[in-house]
Motif scaffolding. Structure first.
Motif, PDB file in Angstrom:
ATOM      1  N   THR A 223       0.819  -1.208   0.000  1.00 31.68           N
ATOM      2  CA  THR A 223       0.000   0.000   0.000  1.00 31.68           C
ATOM      3  C   THR A 223       0.853   1.259   0.000  1.00 31.68           C
ATOM      4  OG1 THR A 223      -0.136   0.085   2.413  1.00 31.68           O
ATOM      5  CG2 THR A 223      -1.863  -1.138   1.278  1.00 31.68           C
ATOM      6  N   MET A 224       2.138   1.101   0.288  1.00 32.68           N
ATOM      7  CA  MET A 224       3.002   2.296   0.315  1.00 32.68           C
ATOM      8  C   MET A 224       3.019   2.999  -1.033  1.00 32.68           C
ATOM      9  SD  MET A 224       6.908   0.947  -0.014  1.00 32.68           S
ATOM     10  CE  MET A 224       7.490   2.579  -0.390  1.00 32.68           C
ATOM     11  N   ASP A 296      -5.621   5.563  -5.220  1.00 29.49           N
ATOM     12  CA  ASP A 296      -6.061   4.166  -5.185  1.00 29.49           C
ATOM     13  C   ASP A 296      -5.113   3.347  -6.044  1.00 29.49           C
ATOM     14  OD1 ASP A 296      -7.310   1.752  -5.233  1.00 29.49           O
ATOM     15  OD2 ASP A 296      -9.296   2.543  -5.717  1.00 29.49           O
ATOM     16  N   VAL A 297      -4.330   2.511  -5.408  1.00 30.08           N
ATOM     17  CA  VAL A 297      -3.326   1.767  -6.181  1.00 30.08           C
ATOM     18  C   VAL A 297      -3.800   0.377  -6.569  1.00 30.08           C
ATOM     19  CG1 VAL A 297      -1.364   3.042  -5.274  1.00 30.08           C
ATOM     20  CG2 VAL A 297      -2.182   1.000  -4.060  1.00 30.08           C
ATOM     21  N   MET A 298      -5.090   0.083  -6.336  1.00 30.77           N
ATOM     22  CA  MET A 298      -5.585  -1.253  -6.692  1.00 30.77           C
ATOM     23  C   MET A 298      -6.814  -1.194  -7.578  1.00 30.77           C
ATOM     24  SD  MET A 298      -5.062  -3.579  -3.364  1.00 30.77           S
ATOM     25  CE  MET A 298      -3.674  -3.208  -2.292  1.00 30.77           C
ATOM     26  N   LYS A 303      -5.886  -6.368  -7.975  1.00 33.19           N
ATOM     27  CA  LYS A 303      -4.600  -6.218  -8.653  1.00 33.19           C
ATOM     28  C   LYS A 303      -4.144  -4.772  -8.497  1.00 33.19           C
ATOM     29  CE  LYS A 303      -4.897  -9.920 -11.992  1.00 33.19           C
ATOM     30  NZ  LYS A 303      -6.312 -10.349 -11.973  1.00 33.19           N
ATOM     31  N   MET A 304      -2.852  -4.541  -8.767  1.00 29.53           N
ATOM     32  CA  MET A 304      -2.343  -3.191  -8.653  1.00 29.53           C
ATOM     33  C   MET A 304      -2.813  -2.385  -9.869  1.00 29.53           C
ATOM     34  SD  MET A 304      -1.060  -3.870  -5.827  1.00 29.53           S
ATOM     35  CE  MET A 304      -0.415  -2.279  -5.349  1.00 29.53           C
ATOM     36  N   SER A 305      -3.179  -1.138  -9.624  1.00 30.23           N
ATOM     37  CA  SER A 305      -3.715  -0.305 -10.693  1.00 30.23           C
ATOM     38  C   SER A 305      -2.589   0.482 -11.370  1.00 30.23           C
ATOM     39  CB  SER A 305      -4.724   0.681 -10.118  1.00 30.23           C
ATOM     40  OG  SER A 305      -4.047   1.637  -9.338  1.00 30.23           O
ATOM     41  N   GLU A 354     -10.147  -5.913   1.235  1.00 24.22           N
ATOM     42  CA  GLU A 354      -9.289  -4.764   0.976  1.00 24.22           C
ATOM     43  C   GLU A 354     -10.057  -3.489   1.305  1.00 24.22           C
ATOM     44  OE1 GLU A 354      -6.159  -5.641  -0.093  1.00 24.22           O
ATOM     45  OE2 GLU A 354      -5.691  -3.559   0.414  1.00 24.22           O
ATOM     46  N   PRO A 355      -9.542  -2.693   2.226  1.00 23.37           N
ATOM     47  CA  PRO A 355     -10.212  -1.405   2.469  1.00 23.37           C
ATOM     48  C   PRO A 355      -9.995  -0.523   1.248  1.00 23.37           C
ATOM     49  CG  PRO A 355      -8.673  -1.989   4.247  1.00 23.37           C
ATOM     50  CD  PRO A 355      -8.388  -2.892   3.099  1.00 23.37           C
ATOM     51  N   ARG A 356     -11.088  -0.035   0.689  1.00 22.22           N
ATOM     52  CA  ARG A 356     -10.972   0.785  -0.512  1.00 22.22           C
ATOM     53  C   ARG A 356     -11.893   1.978  -0.430  1.00 22.22           C
ATOM     54  NH1 ARG A 356     -12.043  -1.345  -6.014  1.00 22.22           N
ATOM     55  NH2 ARG A 356     -10.550   0.163  -6.811  1.00 22.22           N
TER      56      ARG A 356
END
Length: 907
Positions: A223-224, A296-298, A303-305, A354-356
């Motif tokens: 998440t970094m 938001d990196v997912m 998956k990673m965005s 996943e907290p989003r």
RNA sequence: AGGCCCGUAGCUCAGUUGGUUAGAGCGCUACCUUGACACGGUAGAGGUCUGGGGUUCGAGUCCCCACGGGCCUACCA
């Protein structure tokens, strides 16, 4: 006519017939205008994709027991069945089903997919309902409901719109629980926590424009990539001077601010926290306070965005590994420590939640919770067992807003439309033609559906016709009670209470009975995925549904989980068989008796049974009076137990009566008297036998509906009487109650048991008849023994029972036993080993001496005498006197045994 | 972290407001294939209620502590 009756009870032969009968005859169809007090209960709707598991079996058994019991007591009874559309589960099941046929549901499109689910529901979805019919639940099938039917949907929409109009439902962007597998947001309740051993990665973030760096610790390094700040505590002297500067985010080479926020715990880790507003609830709040960017990196599917730079497209866990490796390579990883934390999993898929950040519909809960708390506080809703109240209060008082929307296709579509021009929201009962704000006709409905539990929360009143004031609603709402598992107290009991009070102004039920969980032999929660679940359908097949029901009921003590085993089921099956054989005994012997001209109708007809017990020479024989007194006591006890959800006590009561009192004693007692043709005693015994048997069947019926229905139909019944289920639960007739027979028969039983014990100890052949002597100073006991001498002789296999005056009773020879009120002696001419007897007597002596000593001490204590209630003192004194007498006799007997070298009985 | 529950016979569990030698089912032992039932009958052995302290005339039952087990809630990176 001779009757053919199988030697052992074969439930498989009998159950399907009655299960069909009950449904076909619509025997349990409710009538709102029927007389009597109301008992109404709605089923906690099982998942439509589901099949009956052992938890349902328990729950439905308890519901059905109480339902049948009330119905038989003349209540206007409704047991309303139905199923839940179960959004996530059902969608998952059908998606998988389609995938197995090579069909991708997304390509199919929403409309066709929904059609597929309905099709699937019609074909495969009714399983649990069929199973409920198979196990004989006494539901009103004409009122069966489905949470997603058009009529239920209208009511759901009504509720949604009203709550929206009241400002209790709103739409907002915030951090939510996201399941990357189910591809939907989840409410807090649908996230289950599991303690897992993880790691804490300590990462070095260099300070821009300096040589120092900050070390942050995280459990989710991936998440970094979305970090937009680093935070320290405002009063933390270590970092004070860095606040306002920037740190360089490793891997991303992004400059992020170093901020100060109270939320940071100086004690934890290094006291420096990375802030990822789009992926952590705390960070989200911090981000709002400091106006940080939310990156938001997912993606939806975990998956990673694109925002994750070179990690884009990687699975989140693969990315975690890669991030750690990269950090290590760059020397940015200070250390890795072990760290246990509770990780959130999707209740359905067990995927890590996943907290989003996401825009969703929510329901404000505080205003709904307050009256719901008050209702339970005031006792308007009883919670059983009541220690669950605390859990309820605890949850309710800390309640948070409920995430209502779900990104699914199967469910109640949210009745909100957005205009394309301005994105105005129009919430309406009927599909609107234009935007309520700007009048635009270019509208699009929100694609999401409502949380399944939203519709379940309305179940107690939506199923009864609300918002219309139907006859059903008027009569059966509020329902009497809700029976459900304590594991879903919050999922629906709590929400039903909130919704019920809010929309109907009344509590939805007067009581919530929270049943136990059924566990495996090793005490674990049963689980299908682990293969530790027991299949009730297979077990019902093996042992009989009645046995299963009885077994569960007899273990269903409130608040205690149930550990089911084959042994216990076998025990219940044996009980069913015992009853079957008692019936078999009646009919086999009746065949013989009928040859003497007697008629079943005259012995067992309904109007004959109603007048029991019958007399002989103007008097009810002792054992008959005793039987009915026991019956009355059992009825009273069962009613009291069921009134308080003490299923196990009620089950135990009927078990004891049927097996212990009716079979072991009454039948055995009157056995020889049943075949004396024309004699008054035989006729009375038959009539009393049938009357008691019939009553016992009705007592047992709520527990064992099949067996009792079968046997009931073999007795003559009133014209038009269709089913034992519509018969009356016995009432303890005042004329049945009598204390004297209870006492006298108990004494006779004691005499018999003692004689048998002596025989067993002397190792007498079971068929060998011996003489015995009996002595007592109690006149009523003496009379009772005299009058029932034949029975005692038969029970104890005696050639003769002689009544002997006290002073003539020989304690020195033969095998003697005594109580405070009587002595018995078996007369036997063989030499008997006195050793075992002495051991037994000494042990008993010690017990008695101890009991006597403690009582004497107590009674000698002035404080005790002055403070203990009179009743206790009197009782103690009486027992003491009795025990002293017993002890004297015992000591004399021991002296006798020591005196003689061997114990040869005379005569 | 907070809250709740449980620990009673070999096993699974009852034990209602503290009160008179602590109960059931299963298992175990012995005897019994007796005309309803061996899925049965009869008799019996077996606990001092996890441990410690306290309140009380009196505790399995109430209070405190410890140990063991379970559950629920909770955003500590």
């Amino acid at each position: 006519m001779a009757r053919e009756i199988a030697k052992a009870y074969e439930p498989q032969q009998i159950e399907p017939r009655w299960a069909d009968f009950w449904v076909k005859e619509a025997l349990f169809k409710a009538n709102p205008s029927a007389p009597g007090p109301v008992f109404s209960i709605v089923i906690p709707p099982p998942n439509v994709t589901g099949s009956l598991h052992i938890g349902h079996m328990l729950e439905h058994t308890e519901i059905d027991i109480l339902t049948r019991w009330h119905r038989m007591r003349g209540y206007n009874t409704l047991y309303l069945p139905g199923t839940d559309h179960a959004g996530i589960s059902t969608q998952r099941v059908v998606v998988k089903y389609l995938a197995n046929q090579g069909i991708n549901y997304q390509k199919l499109g929403r409309e066709r997919f929904e059609q597929e689910v309905w099709k699937w529901k019609e074909e495969a979805g009714g399983q649990i309902t069929r199973q409920m019919k198979g196990i004989g639940e006494s539901c009103d099938w004409s009122r069966e409901k489905f949470t997603l039917s058009p009529e239920m949907s209208r009511r759901v929409r009504e509720v949604f719109v009203r709550l929206y109009e009241e400002g209790l439902i709103y739409r907002e962007t915030r951090l939510v629980n996201w399941c990357p597998d189910c591809l939907t947001v989840l409410s807090d309740l649908e996230v289950v926590h599991e303690e897992r051993q993880g790691h804490l990665w300590h990462i070095k973030y260099p300070v821009v424009g300096g040589k120092e760096f900050l070390v942050v610790a995280t459990t989710r390094p991936e998440t970094m990539l979305g970090d937009t700040a680093v935070a320290v505590h405002p009063e933390d002297e270590r970092y004070k001077q860095l606040v306002g500067k920037k740190a360089l985010l490793p891997l991303m080479n992004r400059e992020i601010p170093i901020i100060a926020d109270e939320m940071v715990d100086r004690e934890f880790g290094t006291g420096v926290v990375k802030i990822t507003p789009a992926h952590d609830p705390n960070d989200f709040e911090v981000g709002k306070r400091h106006k940080l960017a939310e990156i938001d990196v997912m993606t939806d599917d975990g998956k990673m965005s694109a925002a994750a730079g070179s990690y884009a497209g990687m699975d989140r866990f693969a990315a975690r590994k890669r991030v750690v490796e990269e950090l290590q390579k760059q020397g940015a990883l200070e250390k890795i420590t072990d760290h246990a934390n509770a990780i959130g999993l999707c209740e359905r898929s067990k995927t890590v939640v996943e907290p989003r950040i996401s825009t969703q519909w929510f329901c404000k809960m505080k205003p709904l919770a307050e009256p719901a708390i008050a209702a339970v506080e005031r006792g308007e809703i009883l919670m059983v067992p009541d220690n669950r109240r605390e859990e309820y209060f605890n949850w309710m008082r800390n309640i948070r807003d409920w995430t209502l929307s779900r990104q699914l296709w199967w469910g109640h579509r949210i009745p909100a439309w957005y205009c394309k021009e301005h994105n105005h929201i129009t919430v309406a009962r009927d599909t609107p033609a234009k935007c309520a704000t700007c009048g635009s006709t270019n509208l699009e409905q929100d694609p999401d559906v409502l949380d399944t539990w939203f519709s379940s929360g309305l179940w107690p009143f939506s199923t009864l016709g609300w918002p219309e004031n139907t006859d059903d609603y008027k009569t059966y709402y509020p329902t009497t009670l809700l029976i459900t598992g304590y594991d879903i107290l919050f999922f629906w009991a709590a929400r039903m209470i909130m919704m019920g009070i809010h929309f109907t102004g009344q509590v939805p039920f007067r009581a919530v009975y929270l049943h136990s969980l059924v566990r495996t032999g090793s005490g674990e929660k049963m689980s299908k995925s682990k293969g530790t679940g027991l299949d009730p359908v297979a077990l019902n097949q093996q042992y009989g549904t009645d046995a299963m029901r009885f077994c569960l009921a007899s273990m269903a003590a409130p608040g205690t989980d149930i550990i089911l085993s084959d042994d216990k089921l076998a025990g219940a099956r044996n009980f069913a068989n015992k009853i079957w054989n008692a019936a078999r005994f009646l009919f086999v012997n009746l065949d013989k008796f009928e040859q003497t001209g007697a008629k079943l109708e005259e012995l067992a007809g309904p109007e004959v049974r109603a007048k029991a017990p019958y007399t002989v020479a103007g008097k009810i024989p002792l054992v008959d009076a005793w039987l009915f007194a026991r019956l009355a006591a059992t009825i009273e006890m069962m009613n009291d137990a069921l009134e308080n959800y003490r299923f196990h006590e009620a089950a135990q009561g009927v078990y004891q009566f049927f097996w212990g009192d009716f079979c072991d004693w009454y039948i055995e007692w009157v056995k020889p008297e049943l075949q004396s043709a024309g004699r008054e005693r035989a006729t009375a015994a038959w009539k009393n036998l049938f009357a008691a048997f019939d009553a016992a069947l009705r007592l047992l019926h709520p527990f064992m509906p099949f067996l009792t229905e079968e046997l009931w139909h073999q007795l003559p019944q009133a014209a038009g009487a269709k089913s034992i289920a519509l018969g009356q639960f016995p009432e303890g007739e005042p004329r049945w109650r009598s204390a004297e027979p209870l006492r006298e028969v108990a004494q006779i039983q004691e005499v018999v048991t003692m004689l048998r014990a002596i025989r067993a100890e002397m190792k007498l052949d079971a068929k060998k008849k011996v003489a015995a002597e009996f002595s007592t100073t109690d006149r009523s006991l003496e009379n009772a023994i005299q009058a029932n001498r034949e029975a005692v002789e038969r029970f104890a296999v005696l050639s003769e029972l002689r009544m002997v005056a006290k002073e003539k009773f020989d304690t020195t020879s033969g095998a003697v036993r005594s109580t405070a009120t009587f002595d018995v002696r078996v007369v036997y001419s063989e030499t008997v080993d006195a050793g075992a007897e002495k051991v037994r007597l000494k042990k008993e002596k010690e017990g008695l001496q101890k009991a006597i000593a403690s009582k004497e001490r107590q009674l000698g204590d002035e404080t005790f005498r002055s403070r203990a209630p009179e009743k206790i003192i009197k009782g103690l004194e009486a027992t003491l006197a009795q025990q002293k007498t017993e002890l004297e006799k015992l000591q004399r007997r021991l002296g006798d045994l020591d005196g003689g070298s061997s114990q040869a009985a005379g005569t």
